[in-house]
Design a protein around this motif. Structure first.
Motif, PDB file in Angstrom:
ATOM      1  N   PRO A  88      12.957   0.599   0.758  1.00 40.36           N
ATOM      2  CA  PRO A  88      11.814   0.847   1.608  1.00 40.36           C
ATOM      3  C   PRO A  88      11.605   2.285   2.025  1.00 40.36           C
ATOM      4  O   PRO A  88      10.983   2.542   3.025  1.00 40.36           O
ATOM      5  N   GLY A  89      12.109   3.248   1.282  1.00 41.25           N
ATOM      6  CA  GLY A  89      11.902   4.649   1.637  1.00 41.25           C
ATOM      7  C   GLY A  89      10.444   5.047   1.510  1.00 41.25           C
ATOM      8  O   GLY A  89       9.684   4.462   0.758  1.00 41.25           O
ATOM      9  N   VAL A  90      10.042   6.047   2.233  1.00 42.22           N
ATOM     10  CA  VAL A  90       8.658   6.514   2.201  1.00 42.22           C
ATOM     11  C   VAL A  90       8.625   7.963   1.778  1.00 42.22           C
ATOM     12  O   VAL A  90       9.323   8.791   2.338  1.00 42.22           O
ATOM     13  N   GLY A  91       7.833   8.255   0.760  1.00 38.02           N
ATOM     14  CA  GLY A  91       7.609   9.636   0.363  1.00 38.02           C
ATOM     15  C   GLY A  91       8.833  10.334  -0.198  1.00 38.02           C
ATOM     16  O   GLY A  91       8.935  11.539  -0.125  1.00 38.02           O
ATOM     17  N   ALA A  92       9.770   9.597  -0.730  1.00 38.90           N
ATOM     18  CA  ALA A  92      10.970  10.214  -1.292  1.00 38.90           C
ATOM     19  C   ALA A  92      10.621  10.928  -2.593  1.00 38.90           C
ATOM     20  O   ALA A  92       9.742  10.517  -3.329  1.00 38.90           O
ATOM     21  N   PRO A 151       5.188   4.028  12.413  1.00 38.53           N
ATOM     22  CA  PRO A 151       4.542   2.957  11.641  1.00 38.53           C
ATOM     23  C   PRO A 151       4.605   3.101  10.125  1.00 38.53           C
ATOM     24  O   PRO A 151       4.790   2.099   9.438  1.00 38.53           O
ATOM     25  N   PRO A 152       4.491   4.309   9.542  1.00 35.61           N
ATOM     26  CA  PRO A 152       4.520   4.371   8.070  1.00 35.61           C
ATOM     27  C   PRO A 152       5.819   3.824   7.460  1.00 35.61           C
ATOM     28  O   PRO A 152       5.787   3.095   6.469  1.00 35.61           O
ATOM     29  N   VAL A 153       6.954   4.160   8.047  1.00 37.42           N
ATOM     30  CA  VAL A 153       8.227   3.679   7.503  1.00 37.42           C
ATOM     31  C   VAL A 153       8.371   2.181   7.750  1.00 37.42           C
ATOM     32  O   VAL A 153       8.823   1.438   6.873  1.00 37.42           O
ATOM     33  N   LEU A 154       7.968   1.720   8.923  1.00 41.32           N
ATOM     34  CA  LEU A 154       8.036   0.286   9.210  1.00 41.32           C
ATOM     35  C   LEU A 154       7.129  -0.506   8.273  1.00 41.32           C
ATOM     36  O   LEU A 154       7.513  -1.558   7.753  1.00 41.32           O
TER      37      LEU A 154
END
Length: 132
Positions: free
Chosen positions: A5-9, A88-91
């Motif tokens: 669930p990583g964001v923007g990696a 919120p983006p990561v959740l």
């Protein structure tokens, strides 16, 4: 997102590491309670959160540091206070990843059920007792 669930990696390795940090942070029930409190009340200080939880302010600060490192909360300094709020983006990315994982498992389980109900041990169709 296929690995976590990583964001923007930047790459899969970084995304996987980010996803592991998110899942490790969410695995702790106290951190989930802190996130729930932040989601329901909005931004709050560690002192405010400690008043609502059965742990010390210092313990809340340590849990918030783990949540912050995982990208699940953001910290904003206002004068002498540090206010935390959910990210919120990561959740949302975590929820989407978990929903996709659940869908994939549901599909696999439906396939297994269909195969188990439709075939006997040798691969032939099993007859109901009424069919015999």
């Amino acid at each position: 997102m296929t690995t976590g669930p990583g964001v923007g990696a930047a790459d899969d390795g970084q995304e996987e590491e980010s996803g592991a940090a998110v899942l490790a942070a969410l695995a702790d029930p106290t951190r989930r309670r802190i996130l729930d409190a932040l989601a329901s009340r909005g931004a709050a200080t560690a002192t405010t959160l400690a008043a609502e939880l059965p742990i010390t302010r210092q313990a809340v600060v340590k849990h918030l540091a783990v949540l912050d490192q995982a990208g699940l909360v953001t910290a904003h300094r206002i004068g002498r206070e540090v206010r935390y709020e959910p990210a919120p983006p990561v959740l949302a990315a975590t929820a989407r990843w978990m929903a996709g994982l659940a869908d994939a498992w549901d599909h696999r389980l439906r396939t297994i059920k269909r195969l188990a109900e439709g075939a006997g041990p040798t691969g032939t169709r099993v007859q109901d007792s009424d069919d015999r």
